[in-house]
Write a protein that holds these residues in place. Structure first.
Motif, PDB file in Angstrom:
ATOM      1  N   VAL A   1     -17.241 -59.408  69.525  1.00 33.34           N
ATOM      2  CA  VAL A   1     -17.586 -58.216  70.491  1.00 33.34           C
ATOM      3  C   VAL A   1     -16.222 -57.764  70.405  1.00 33.34           C
ATOM      4  O   VAL A   1     -16.323 -56.280  70.587  1.00 33.34           O
ATOM      5  CB  VAL A   1     -18.404 -58.690  71.631  1.00 33.34           C
ATOM      6  CG1 VAL A   1     -18.499 -57.612  72.486  1.00 33.34           C
ATOM      7  CG2 VAL A   1     -19.505 -59.394  71.160  1.00 33.34           C
ATOM      8  N   GLU A   2     -15.357 -58.296  71.217  1.00 34.51           N
ATOM      9  CA  GLU A   2     -14.077 -57.415  71.457  1.00 34.51           C
ATOM     10  C   GLU A   2     -13.372 -56.719  70.230  1.00 34.51           C
ATOM     11  O   GLU A   2     -13.127 -55.424  70.238  1.00 34.51           O
ATOM     12  CB  GLU A   2     -12.977 -58.470  72.133  1.00 34.51           C
ATOM     13  CG  GLU A   2     -11.653 -57.667  72.513  1.00 34.51           C
ATOM     14  CD  GLU A   2     -10.586 -58.955  72.842  1.00 34.51           C
ATOM     15  OE1 GLU A   2     -10.843 -59.618  74.065  1.00 34.51           O
ATOM     16  OE2 GLU A   2      -9.643 -59.277  72.191  1.00 34.51           O
ATOM     17  N   TYR A   3     -13.267 -57.373  69.165  1.00 36.05           N
ATOM     18  CA  TYR A   3     -12.924 -56.846  67.931  1.00 36.05           C
ATOM     19  C   TYR A   3     -13.738 -55.680  67.418  1.00 36.05           C
ATOM     20  O   TYR A   3     -13.249 -54.670  67.089  1.00 36.05           O
ATOM     21  CB  TYR A   3     -12.670 -57.862  66.633  1.00 36.05           C
ATOM     22  CG  TYR A   3     -11.471 -58.366  66.424  1.00 36.05           C
ATOM     23  CD1 TYR A   3     -11.492 -59.869  66.910  1.00 36.05           C
ATOM     24  CD2 TYR A   3     -10.250 -57.623  66.260  1.00 36.05           C
ATOM     25  CE1 TYR A   3     -10.033 -60.341  66.614  1.00 36.05           C
ATOM     26  CE2 TYR A   3      -8.926 -58.209  65.891  1.00 36.05           C
ATOM     27  CZ  TYR A   3      -9.181 -59.898  66.201  1.00 36.05           C
ATOM     28  OH  TYR A   3      -7.867 -60.376  66.004  1.00 36.05           O
TER      29      TYR A   3
ATOM     30  N   GLY B   1      -8.877 -55.973  68.893  1.00 36.78           N
ATOM     31  CA  GLY B   1      -9.317 -57.355  69.421  1.00 36.78           C
ATOM     32  C   GLY B   1      -8.107 -58.125  68.903  1.00 36.78           C
ATOM     33  O   GLY B   1      -6.785 -57.867  68.804  1.00 36.78           O
ATOM     34  N   ASP B   2      -8.314 -59.480  69.625  1.00 37.99           N
ATOM     35  CA  ASP B   2      -7.263 -60.543  69.532  1.00 37.99           C
ATOM     36  C   ASP B   2      -7.893 -61.831  69.652  1.00 37.99           C
ATOM     37  O   ASP B   2      -9.160 -62.060  69.911  1.00 37.99           O
ATOM     38  CB  ASP B   2      -6.257 -60.355  70.558  1.00 37.99           C
ATOM     39  CG  ASP B   2      -6.722 -60.385  71.910  1.00 37.99           C
ATOM     40  OD1 ASP B   2      -6.366 -59.476  72.640  1.00 37.99           O
ATOM     41  OD2 ASP B   2      -7.619 -61.288  72.338  1.00 37.99           O
ATOM     42  N   TYR B   3      -7.234 -62.911  69.312  1.00 41.17           N
ATOM     43  CA  TYR B   3      -7.733 -64.277  69.473  1.00 41.17           C
ATOM     44  C   TYR B   3      -7.257 -64.757  70.495  1.00 41.17           C
ATOM     45  O   TYR B   3      -7.285 -66.140  70.720  1.00 41.17           O
ATOM     46  CB  TYR B   3      -7.135 -65.074  68.161  1.00 41.17           C
ATOM     47  CG  TYR B   3      -7.913 -64.746  66.833  1.00 41.17           C
ATOM     48  CD1 TYR B   3      -7.430 -64.020  65.827  1.00 41.17           C
ATOM     49  CD2 TYR B   3      -9.232 -65.155  66.870  1.00 41.17           C
ATOM     50  CE1 TYR B   3      -8.071 -63.392  64.877  1.00 41.17           C
ATOM     51  CE2 TYR B   3      -9.727 -65.086  65.325  1.00 41.17           C
ATOM     52  CZ  TYR B   3      -9.356 -64.087  64.482  1.00 41.17           C
ATOM     53  OH  TYR B   3      -9.872 -63.794  63.273  1.00 41.17           O
ATOM     54  N   LEU B   4      -6.948 -63.993  71.709  1.00 41.81           N
ATOM     55  CA  LEU B   4      -6.850 -64.442  72.984  1.00 41.81           C
ATOM     56  C   LEU B   4      -7.962 -64.342  73.758  1.00 41.81           C
ATOM     57  O   LEU B   4      -8.634 -63.700  73.671  1.00 41.81           O
ATOM     58  CB  LEU B   4      -5.598 -63.901  73.802  1.00 41.81           C
ATOM     59  CG  LEU B   4      -4.368 -63.723  72.918  1.00 41.81           C
ATOM     60  CD1 LEU B   4      -3.385 -62.727  73.538  1.00 41.81           C
ATOM     61  CD2 LEU B   4      -3.825 -65.193  72.903  1.00 41.81           C
ATOM     62  N   ILE B   5      -8.178 -65.351  74.516  1.00 40.91           N
ATOM     63  CA  ILE B   5      -9.498 -65.388  75.542  1.00 40.91           C
ATOM     64  C   ILE B   5      -9.141 -64.987  76.873  1.00 40.91           C
ATOM     65  O   ILE B   5      -8.278 -65.772  77.648  1.00 40.91           O
ATOM     66  CB  ILE B   5     -10.201 -66.391  75.420  1.00 40.91           C
ATOM     67  CG1 ILE B   5     -10.726 -66.987  74.050  1.00 40.91           C
ATOM     68  CG2 ILE B   5     -11.712 -66.429  76.506  1.00 40.91           C
ATOM     69  CD1 ILE B   5     -11.532 -66.194  73.427  1.00 40.91           C
ATOM     70  N   GLY B   6      -9.411 -63.712  77.550  1.00 40.75           N
ATOM     71  CA  GLY B   6      -9.131 -63.635  78.957  1.00 40.75           C
ATOM     72  C   GLY B   6      -7.713 -62.911  79.164  1.00 40.75           C
ATOM     73  O   GLY B   6      -7.374 -62.864  80.126  1.00 40.75           O
ATOM     74  N   GLU B   7      -7.180 -62.235  77.985  1.00 39.73           N
ATOM     75  CA  GLU B   7      -5.620 -61.725  78.061  1.00 39.73           C
ATOM     76  C   GLU B   7      -5.736 -60.669  79.069  1.00 39.73           C
ATOM     77  O   GLU B   7      -4.621 -60.605  79.743  1.00 39.73           O
ATOM     78  CB  GLU B   7      -5.222 -61.569  76.714  1.00 39.73           C
ATOM     79  CG  GLU B   7      -5.973 -60.213  76.033  1.00 39.73           C
ATOM     80  CD  GLU B   7      -7.258 -60.438  75.756  1.00 39.73           C
ATOM     81  OE1 GLU B   7      -7.804 -61.728  75.342  1.00 39.73           O
ATOM     82  OE2 GLU B   7      -7.896 -59.569  75.199  1.00 39.73           O
ATOM     83  N   ASP B   8      -6.929 -59.929  79.305  1.00 39.56           N
ATOM     84  CA  ASP B   8      -6.835 -58.747  80.351  1.00 39.56           C
ATOM     85  C   ASP B   8      -7.025 -59.274  81.469  1.00 39.56           C
ATOM     86  O   ASP B   8      -6.730 -58.241  82.447  1.00 39.56           O
ATOM     87  CB  ASP B   8      -7.837 -57.784  79.829  1.00 39.56           C
ATOM     88  CG  ASP B   8      -7.607 -57.093  78.270  1.00 39.56           C
ATOM     89  OD1 ASP B   8      -8.662 -56.605  77.903  1.00 39.56           O
ATOM     90  OD2 ASP B   8      -6.290 -57.086  78.010  1.00 39.56           O
TER      91      ASP B   8
ATOM     92  N   LEU C   1     -13.998 -57.186  77.799  1.00 38.01           N
ATOM     93  CA  LEU C   1     -15.267 -57.391  76.690  1.00 38.01           C
ATOM     94  C   LEU C   1     -15.352 -58.901  76.191  1.00 38.01           C
ATOM     95  O   LEU C   1     -16.379 -59.281  75.833  1.00 38.01           O
ATOM     96  CB  LEU C   1     -14.707 -56.624  75.402  1.00 38.01           C
ATOM     97  CG  LEU C   1     -14.800 -55.062  75.542  1.00 38.01           C
ATOM     98  CD1 LEU C   1     -14.348 -54.404  74.622  1.00 38.01           C
ATOM     99  CD2 LEU C   1     -16.113 -54.740  76.025  1.00 38.01           C
ATOM    100  N   ASP C   2     -14.262 -59.827  76.183  1.00 39.89           N
ATOM    101  CA  ASP C   2     -14.323 -61.072  75.481  1.00 39.89           C
ATOM    102  C   ASP C   2     -15.315 -61.744  76.584  1.00 39.89           C
ATOM    103  O   ASP C   2     -15.854 -62.633  76.093  1.00 39.89           O
ATOM    104  CB  ASP C   2     -13.108 -61.564  75.124  1.00 39.89           C
ATOM    105  CG  ASP C   2     -11.862 -61.574  76.076  1.00 39.89           C
ATOM    106  OD1 ASP C   2     -10.676 -61.842  75.770  1.00 39.89           O
ATOM    107  OD2 ASP C   2     -12.280 -61.122  77.420  1.00 39.89           O
ATOM    108  N   VAL C   3     -14.951 -61.581  77.667  1.00 43.11           N
ATOM    109  CA  VAL C   3     -15.840 -62.294  78.912  1.00 43.11           C
ATOM    110  C   VAL C   3     -17.533 -61.888  78.549  1.00 43.11           C
ATOM    111  O   VAL C   3     -18.348 -62.663  78.703  1.00 43.11           O
ATOM    112  CB  VAL C   3     -15.570 -61.943  80.150  1.00 43.11           C
ATOM    113  CG1 VAL C   3     -16.355 -62.963  81.305  1.00 43.11           C
ATOM    114  CG2 VAL C   3     -14.099 -62.454  80.549  1.00 43.11           C
TER     115      VAL C   3
HETATM  116 CA   LIG Z   1      -9.273 -61.227  73.727  1.00 44.79          CA
END
Ligand SMILES: [Ca+2]
Ligand SMILES: CCCCC[C@H](S)C(=O)N[C@@H](Cc1ccccc1)C(=O)N[C@@H](C)C(=O)O
Ligand SMILES: [Zn+2]
Length: 319
Positions: A178-180, A185-192, A139-141
Motif C-alpha cells: 500500500v505504501e508503494y 515506498g520502502d521495505y522498512l516498517i514504521g520508518e516515518d 501508510l504502512d500502518v
Molecule cells: Ca515503510
C-alpha cells in the motif's frame, strides 16, 4: 447519511497534501467516502471509547502538523483510501470482505498511545508519546491494520506463535505494498513514525530483519512466550522471504541466493496463498506450501516464479 461526494484537500502528516473523497451533507463536509464502501474517519479526542466523524466547513483538512487534530485524520483516511484502491485494482477485491466492507478509522485513541490495532471492525491509531512514536497513522500502518481485517475474513490465522507471525507478516507485506502504491515506498516498517529523534531506523526491516533485532532465518526464530509467542519478531522470517522473492538477493544467515520476480508477482502469490489456501493454524511450512500452490496456479508448476518461491523459503530455512 449519504450526501454528495466531494474531493477535499488533505494536509497530511506523512504524505504531504493529498486528495481525499469527502461527503457534503447540508453544507457540511464529513470525512466519509461513499465511493469506497462509506469508509469514514473519527476523532476519539484522546479517549478510548466513542468518537465522532471529522467535519469541516471548507473541505481543506489539517495543516500537515499535529497542531491541528484533523491532520492525523487525513493520514488515516488517505491510508484507508489507498488500501481500498490497492486491493481493488490489484486483485479485484472490493473491500476486505470482497463485499464493500465499511472501514472505520479512529484516530487520537487514548493518551500518548504507542500503538495501532485492528479490533474486528475498525482501525484504531494512537498519537504516540512523541519519543517512541509519532502519531501512528503512516501508510504502512494503515495497510498493516486493514490487512488484519482481510486476514481475519479469509485465512483467520491465529494470532500467536507461527500462525501469528505469519499473520503479522501478511500485514507488513501488504502495508508495504500500500505504501508503494502511493508512488514512494520502502521495505522498512514504521520508518516515518518510529523514534523521531533517530534517523534511518524503523520498527521492522524486511530486507534485513536483523537490523531491528528480528530473525531473517527459521534457525533464529524466537521460541519464547513473549509477544504472543513472537508474532512481531518471527514475522521477520516471512518478511525476508517476501523481500527476497520480490527483489532477489542473498539471505545473510544461509548465504543462499534468490532470483527476484518483482513486487507485483510476489504480492499476487502471497495474496492467493492468504485468501485461497491458508487456515487458522497454518505455520510457516504451511505458508511455504500455500505460496507454492499459488505460484503454480498463477504461473505454472515449472515456472521461474514457482522456482523462485521455493528458493526464497529455502533461503530462509523453511523447507
Ligand atoms: Ca515503510
Ligand atoms: C494493542 C495490541 C497490539 C496489537 C498489535 C497490532 S495489530 C500491531 O501489530 N500494531 C503494529 C503497529 C505498527 C504497524 C506498522 C508500523 C509501526 C507500528 C505494531 O507493529 N505494533 C508493535 C509496536 C507491537 O504491538 O509490538
Ligand atoms: Zn499487526
Amino acid at each position: 447519511m449519504d450526501g454528495v461526494n466531494a474531493t477535499g484537500t488533505g494536509k497530511s502528516l506523512y504524505s504531504g497534501n493529498v486528495s481525499i473523497t469527502t461527503d457534503l451533507v447540508s453544507g457540511v463536509y464529513y470525512l466519509r467516502d461513499n465511493s469506497r464502501g462509506g469508509m469514514y474517519t473519527t476523532n476519539m479526542n484522546n479517549r478510548t471509547t466513542g468518537g465522532s466523524t471529522f467535519t469541516d466547513a471548507d473541505n481543506v483538512w489539517g495543516t500537515n502538523t499535529t497542531a491541528n487534530v484533523q491532520s492525523a485524520g487525513v493520514d488515516a483516511h488517505y491510508g484507508a483510501q489507498l488500501t481500498w484502491d490497492y486491493y481493488l485494482s490489484s486483485f479485484g477485491r472490493r473491500g476486505i470482505d470482497g463485499n464493500g466492507f465499511r472501514v472505520l478509522s479512529r484516530v487520537h485513541y487514548g493518551n500518548r498511545y504507542n500503538n495501532a490495532f485492528w479490533n474486528g471492525s475498525s482501525m484504531t491509531y494512537g498519537d504516540g508519546d512523541g519519543t517512541t512514536f509519532r502519531p501512528l497513522v503512516s501508510l504502512d500502518v494503515a495497510g498493516h491494520e486493514i490487512t488484519h481485517g482481510l486476514t481475519e475474513k479469509t485465512a483467520g490465522l491465529i494470532y500467536s506463535n507461527e500462525s501469528g507471525a505469519a499473520n503479522e507478516s501478511f500485514s507488513d507485506i501488504f502495508g508495504t505494498m500500500v505504501e508503494y502504491s502511493s508512488g514512494t515506498g520502502d521495505y522498512l516498517i514504521g520508518e516515518d513514525i518510529y523514534t523521531p529523534a533517530t534517523a534511518g531506523d524503523a520498527l521492522r526491516n524486511m530486507s534485513n530483519p536483523a537490523a531491528e533485532g528480528d530473525p531473517d532465518h527459521y534457525s533464529k526464530r524466537y521460541t519464547g512466550t513473549g509477544d504472543n509467542g513472537g508474532v512481531h519478531i518471527n514475522s521477520g522470517i516471512q518478511n525476508q522471504v517476501f523481500y527476497l522473492l520480490a527483489q532477489g538477493g542473498t539471505n545473510r544467515t544461509s548465504g543462499l541466493a534468490v532470483t527476484g520476480i518483482g513486487r507485483p508477482k510476489a504480492a499476487a502469490i502471497f495474496y492467493r496463498a492468504l485468501t485461497v489456501y491458508l487456515t487458522p493454524s497454518s505455520n510457516f511450512k504451511a505458508v511455504r506450501t500455500a505460496t507454492l500452490n499459488a505460484a503454480r496456479d498463477l504461473y505454472g508448476a515449472s515456472s521461474a516464479e514457482y522456482n523462485a518461491t521455493a528458493q526464497a523459503w529455502t533461503a530462509c530455512g523453511v523447507q
